[in-house]
Design a protein around this motif. Structure first.
Motif, PDB file in Angstrom:
ATOM      1  N   ASP A 362       3.581  -4.955   4.834  1.00 52.08           N
ATOM      2  CA  ASP A 362       4.004  -4.384   3.548  1.00 52.08           C
ATOM      3  C   ASP A 362       3.339  -3.037   3.318  1.00 52.08           C
ATOM      4  OD1 ASP A 362       5.535  -6.566   3.121  1.00 52.08           O
ATOM      5  OD2 ASP A 362       4.330  -7.408   1.491  1.00 52.08           O
ATOM      6  N   LEU A 363       3.990  -2.192   2.516  1.00 51.58           N
ATOM      7  CA  LEU A 363       3.396  -0.896   2.173  1.00 51.58           C
ATOM      8  C   LEU A 363       3.581  -0.654   0.678  1.00 51.58           C
ATOM      9  CD1 LEU A 363       3.521   2.452   4.020  1.00 51.58           C
ATOM     10  CD2 LEU A 363       4.296   2.386   1.654  1.00 51.58           C
ATOM     11  N   LEU A 364       2.472  -0.366  -0.008  1.00 50.26           N
ATOM     12  CA  LEU A 364       2.554   0.035  -1.414  1.00 50.26           C
ATOM     13  C   LEU A 364       2.420   1.554  -1.458  1.00 50.26           C
ATOM     14  CD1 LEU A 364       0.362  -2.719  -3.160  1.00 50.26           C
ATOM     15  CD2 LEU A 364       2.837  -2.683  -2.764  1.00 50.26           C
ATOM     16  N   PRO A 365       3.437   2.246  -2.006  1.00 55.84           N
ATOM     17  CA  PRO A 365       3.513   3.706  -1.873  1.00 55.84           C
ATOM     18  C   PRO A 365       2.600   4.483  -2.821  1.00 55.84           C
ATOM     19  CG  PRO A 365       5.365   2.913  -3.148  1.00 55.84           C
ATOM     20  CD  PRO A 365       4.595   1.682  -2.743  1.00 55.84           C
ATOM     21  N   ASP A 366       2.192   5.656  -2.340  1.00 59.21           N
ATOM     22  CA  ASP A 366       1.281   6.548  -3.066  1.00 59.21           C
ATOM     23  C   ASP A 366       1.656   6.795  -4.515  1.00 59.21           C
ATOM     24  OD1 ASP A 366       3.544   7.958  -2.302  1.00 59.21           O
ATOM     25  OD2 ASP A 366       2.498   9.567  -1.253  1.00 59.21           O
ATOM     26  N   ILE A 367       2.942   7.117  -4.787  1.00 58.33           N
ATOM     27  CA  ILE A 367       3.251   7.536  -6.165  1.00 58.33           C
ATOM     28  C   ILE A 367       3.085   6.380  -7.155  1.00 58.33           C
ATOM     29  CG2 ILE A 367       4.713   9.501  -5.531  1.00 58.33           C
ATOM     30  CD1 ILE A 367       7.149   7.806  -6.335  1.00 58.33           C
ATOM     31  N   LEU A 368       3.083   5.152  -6.646  1.00 60.34           N
ATOM     32  CA  LEU A 368       2.758   4.008  -7.498  1.00 60.34           C
ATOM     33  C   LEU A 368       1.245   3.752  -7.480  1.00 60.34           C
ATOM     34  CD1 LEU A 368       3.363   1.359  -9.074  1.00 60.34           C
ATOM     35  CD2 LEU A 368       3.774   0.264  -6.878  1.00 60.34           C
ATOM     36  N   VAL A 369       0.704   3.622  -6.274  1.00 59.19           N
ATOM     37  CA  VAL A 369      -0.662   3.141  -6.089  1.00 59.19           C
ATOM     38  C   VAL A 369      -1.731   4.068  -6.672  1.00 59.19           C
ATOM     39  CG1 VAL A 369      -2.374   2.929  -4.242  1.00 59.19           C
ATOM     40  CG2 VAL A 369      -0.218   1.709  -4.070  1.00 59.19           C
ATOM     41  N   ASN A 370      -1.587   5.401  -6.445  1.00 52.49           N
ATOM     42  CA  ASN A 370      -2.681   6.278  -6.885  1.00 52.49           C
ATOM     43  C   ASN A 370      -2.392   6.961  -8.220  1.00 52.49           C
ATOM     44  OD1 ASN A 370      -1.211   8.667  -6.370  1.00 52.49           O
ATOM     45  ND2 ASN A 370      -1.931   8.769  -4.253  1.00 52.49           N
ATOM     46  N   SER A 371      -1.456   6.368  -8.983  1.00 53.79           N
ATOM     47  CA  SER A 371      -1.055   7.003 -10.241  1.00 53.79           C
ATOM     48  C   SER A 371      -1.987   6.692 -11.404  1.00 53.79           C
ATOM     49  CB  SER A 371       0.372   6.577 -10.587  1.00 53.79           C
ATOM     50  OG  SER A 371       0.452   5.162 -10.553  1.00 53.79           O
ATOM     51  N   GLY A 372      -3.015   5.861 -11.170  1.00 56.31           N
ATOM     52  CA  GLY A 372      -3.998   5.603 -12.231  1.00 56.31           C
ATOM     53  C   GLY A 372      -4.695   6.887 -12.656  1.00 56.31           C
ATOM     54  N   GLN A 400      -4.514  -0.875 -17.252  1.00 51.86           N
ATOM     55  CA  GLN A 400      -4.064  -2.133 -16.628  1.00 51.86           C
ATOM     56  C   GLN A 400      -2.625  -2.458 -17.045  1.00 51.86           C
ATOM     57  OE1 GLN A 400      -6.525  -5.564 -17.319  1.00 51.86           O
ATOM     58  NE2 GLN A 400      -5.489  -6.701 -15.701  1.00 51.86           N
ATOM     59  N   LYS A 401      -2.355  -2.285 -18.353  1.00 53.44           N
ATOM     60  CA  LYS A 401      -1.015  -2.591 -18.869  1.00 53.44           C
ATOM     61  C   LYS A 401       0.028  -1.682 -18.201  1.00 53.44           C
ATOM     62  CE  LYS A 401       1.374  -2.886 -23.268  1.00 53.44           C
ATOM     63  NZ  LYS A 401       1.354  -2.393 -24.631  1.00 53.44           N
ATOM     64  N   ARG A 402      -0.289  -0.384 -18.124  1.00 56.93           N
ATOM     65  CA  ARG A 402       0.651   0.581 -17.552  1.00 56.93           C
ATOM     66  C   ARG A 402       0.886   0.324 -16.065  1.00 56.93           C
ATOM     67  NH1 ARG A 402       2.550   5.650 -18.949  1.00 56.93           N
ATOM     68  NH2 ARG A 402       1.361   5.724 -20.867  1.00 56.93           N
ATOM     69  N   MET A 403      -0.202   0.092 -15.310  1.00 62.01           N
ATOM     70  CA  MET A 403      -0.068  -0.106 -13.860  1.00 62.01           C
ATOM     71  C   MET A 403       0.736  -1.378 -13.570  1.00 62.01           C
ATOM     72  SD  MET A 403      -1.555   2.544 -12.442  1.00 62.01           S
ATOM     73  CE  MET A 403      -1.226   2.057 -10.782  1.00 62.01           C
ATOM     74  N   THR A 404       0.434  -2.440 -14.319  1.00 60.14           N
ATOM     75  CA  THR A 404       1.097  -3.717 -14.075  1.00 60.14           C
ATOM     76  C   THR A 404       2.584  -3.613 -14.400  1.00 60.14           C
ATOM     77  OG1 THR A 404      -0.973  -4.763 -14.704  1.00 60.14           O
ATOM     78  CG2 THR A 404       0.930  -6.206 -14.567  1.00 60.14           C
ATOM     79  N   ARG A 405       2.874  -2.975 -15.551  1.00 61.09           N
ATOM     80  CA  ARG A 405       4.271  -2.817 -15.969  1.00 61.09           C
ATOM     81  C   ARG A 405       5.052  -2.011 -14.915  1.00 61.09           C
ATOM     82  NH1 ARG A 405       4.236   0.218 -21.267  1.00 61.09           N
ATOM     83  NH2 ARG A 405       3.942   1.950 -19.885  1.00 61.09           N
ATOM     84  N   THR A 406       4.443  -0.913 -14.462  1.00 63.58           N
ATOM     85  CA  THR A 406       5.149  -0.055 -13.507  1.00 63.58           C
ATOM     86  C   THR A 406       5.303  -0.765 -12.165  1.00 63.58           C
ATOM     87  OG1 THR A 406       4.245   1.854 -14.653  1.00 63.58           O
ATOM     88  CG2 THR A 406       5.174   2.263 -12.484  1.00 63.58           C
ATOM     89  N   TYR A 407       4.251  -1.465 -11.735  1.00 67.22           N
ATOM     90  CA  TYR A 407       4.338  -2.205 -10.472  1.00 67.22           C
ATOM     91  C   TYR A 407       5.513  -3.191 -10.529  1.00 67.22           C
ATOM     92  CZ  TYR A 407       3.182  -5.000  -6.412  1.00 67.22           C
ATOM     93  OH  TYR A 407       3.255  -5.636  -5.204  1.00 67.22           O
ATOM     94  N   ASN A 408       5.595  -3.929 -11.633  1.00 69.73           N
ATOM     95  CA  ASN A 408       6.653  -4.940 -11.749  1.00 69.73           C
ATOM     96  C   ASN A 408       8.041  -4.293 -11.764  1.00 69.73           C
ATOM     97  OD1 ASN A 408       4.819  -6.999 -11.695  1.00 69.73           O
ATOM     98  ND2 ASN A 408       4.596  -7.096 -13.912  1.00 69.73           N
ATOM     99  N   MET A 409       8.121  -3.126 -12.397  1.00 67.79           N
ATOM    100  CA  MET A 409       9.395  -2.410 -12.441  1.00 67.79           C
ATOM    101  C   MET A 409       9.810  -1.969 -11.028  1.00 67.79           C
ATOM    102  SD  MET A 409      10.111   0.752 -15.004  1.00 67.79           S
ATOM    103  CE  MET A 409       9.223   0.071 -16.353  1.00 67.79           C
ATOM    104  N   VAL A 410       8.838  -1.495 -10.245  1.00 65.68           N
ATOM    105  CA  VAL A 410       9.113  -1.062  -8.871  1.00 65.68           C
ATOM    106  C   VAL A 410       9.562  -2.269  -8.038  1.00 65.68           C
ATOM    107  CG1 VAL A 410       8.047  -0.170  -6.745  1.00 65.68           C
ATOM    108  CG2 VAL A 410       7.574   0.945  -8.940  1.00 65.68           C
TER     109      VAL A 410
END
Ligand code: NAD
Length: 444
Positions: A362-372, A400-410
């Motif tokens: 699996d790969l989690l992409p930069d624009i999601l992962v390092n967007s904190g 945490q809320k923002r990252m989790t929400r965006t991760y789930n959306m992706v």
């Protein structure tokens, strides 16, 4: 398109031995071309409007400045600085400033575009930009770094601004660099406006208007994504193993936070050395060692290995958190992990990504992962604008809320559209940008 820009003239012809020596680095591809390949894939998958694609395929502005700076020994060296402003349809240009000897215009174009997608993905009202200076900061004293930074800021002039283009730290820069930029900018605007322009940069020290939680934000955001991935895959992080390439802001904080969750750091690497210890390394002690020596090299709690051995280490999670284009097909075939988490911007070549997919990694992409980082930069910018100070708990809860929400959306978009996570993240961001262009039209 040239891959390397000409090096700046860093030495007066009659002066002594060279000052700005370039360290030997691996020959790399063109980050801008790689980013464009990713954009093309997403544009095709979502049928992006051709006029919007045309606009997004190049940055709006590319600025190159050559500026002289006095060194401690009295000589003047000429430095080449850049600022690329990719897109601002959703808000002010936003993105880091990199100090590195390999900085090129095309690298910054790729990184600036990634900032546009990242802000749009998170629905943060910013656009994308990136800047830098082509030199090795390790070869300069603190006084020289301050003068280089202030002269660069002065040369940028009104090309940055709190409602126009807001820089932040990146490779080779830190909170101190941002404070020098802020102070220089403040001193060229009118007296009455000084404090109102604090937010011309984010990632500042707390005393000078930074936000609690900004220093750890990118590493922390990365870990929020890993936690979501682990939940989705019923994978227990407690007792897992991971490796990190690049032990700077992103890599070191990600390692410290993962270690707190019971994961073990078994391999690490940076610009000077690669190390391994199957029994595990203490990321806090390693970070102290790096703070004192500038590198992981010489750390006693592990043994030296080669770069090739690093990418072949047995582990659950591999976190590239150094520079772009580090994982090519060779590295992708060597990896023995379940998950690659892109802490760095653009660390994986498209061909390598195909190999990982084929191998079931699996790969989690930069624009999601390092967007904190950009998320908490936005919180810092808002706090400055409102003259507020949010406590650490508030910043962390929002992140945490923002990252989790965006991760789930992706994840949901990837499932619905049958695309990989990177393409899904691009689609979410691009749809927001395309909607803005459709509503506003293209002037005139
Ligand atoms: P940093 O300067 O703090 O650390 C960079 C690390 O990479 C150092 O350990 C350095 O030794 C290592 N490195 C440099 N050249 C290398 C090479 N050729 N091979 C192996 N290692 C090398 O930088 P950072 O802020 O941690 O940024 C790392 C990556 O994360 C970059 O791609 C950056 O764009 C991205 N990023 C950073 C932030 C942030 O908030 N700092 C946010 C988003 C993305």
């Amino acid at each position: 398109m040239s891959q390397k820009d000409p090096a700046p003239q860093t030495q007066a012809p009659t002066a002594g031995p060279p000052v700005a020596v370039t360290t030997a680095t691996r020959q790399k591809g063109n980050l801008y071309e790689v980013t464009k390949t990713q954009l093309d894939k997403a544009a095709k998958a979502m049928s992006l409007a051709p006029d919007v694609y045309t606009i997004l395929s190049q940055p709006k502005n590319e600025l190159i400045i050559n500026f002289p700076v006095r060194m401690d020994d009295g000589r003047y060296l000429l430095f080449k600085g850049y600022r690329v402003q990719h897109n601002n349809i959703l808000g002010p240009y936003k993105g880091g400033i990199r100090y590195h000897e390999d900085v090129t215009l095309d690298e910054l174009k790729g990184l600036a575009a990634a900032m546009t997608w990242k802000s749009a993905l998170h629905d943060i009202p910013f656009g994308g930009g990136k800047g830098g200076i082509k030199f090795n900061p390790r070869l300069h004293s603190k006084g020289e770094l301050e003068r280089i930074t202030r002269r660069y800021t002065h040369a940028l002039g009104n090309n940055i601004g709190p409602e126009f283009d807001v820089p932040a730290p990146d490779v080779g820069t830190n909170a101190q660099t941002m404070v020098w930029i802020m102070d220089t900018y403040m001193n060229v605007v009118g007296f009455n406006e000084k404090n109102a322009v604090r937010r011309v940069v984010t990632g500042k020290t707390i005393t000078s208007g930074g936000s609690y939680g900004r220093e750890t934000a990118t590493g922390q955001g990365l870990v929020h994504c890993v936690v979501q991935w682990a939940e989705d895959h019923k994978f227990n992080l407690n007792g897992s193993t991971f490796t990190v390439q690049g032990f700077g802001n992103v890599g070191a904080w990600a390692a410290k936070i993962l270690a707190k969750m019971g994961a073990t750091l078994v391999g690490v690497g940076d610009y000077k050395a690669y190390l391994a210890n199957p029994e595990g390394m203490n990321p806090h002690k390693l970070a102290e060692h790096v703070a004192h020596t500038g590198s992981v090299e010489g750390y006693k709690g592990a043994h030296p290995i080669t770069r090739d051995e690093f990418f072949a280490l047995e582990c659950d999670i591999c976190i590239p958190a150094a520079l772009e284009l580090e994982i090519d097909e060779k590295e992708a075939r060597a990896l023995k992990c379940k998950l690659v988490v892109e802490g760095a911007n653009g660390p994986t070549y498209p061909a390598a990504e195909a190999v990982l997919a084929e191998r079931g990694i699996d790969l989690l992409p930069d624009i999601l992962v390092n967007s904190g980082g950009v998320a908490v930069s936005y919180y810092e910018w808002l706090q400055n604008k409102r003259s507020e100070r949010w406590d650490l708990e508030e910043v962390e809860a929002r992140l945490q809320k923002r990252m989790t929400r965006t991760y789930n959306m992706v994840r949901d978009t990837a499932e619905e559209r049958k695309v990989d996570y990177r393409t899904a993240a691009y689609i979410i961001g691009l749809e927001r940008i395309a909607r803005a262009y459709a509503e506003r039209g293209i002037f005139p």
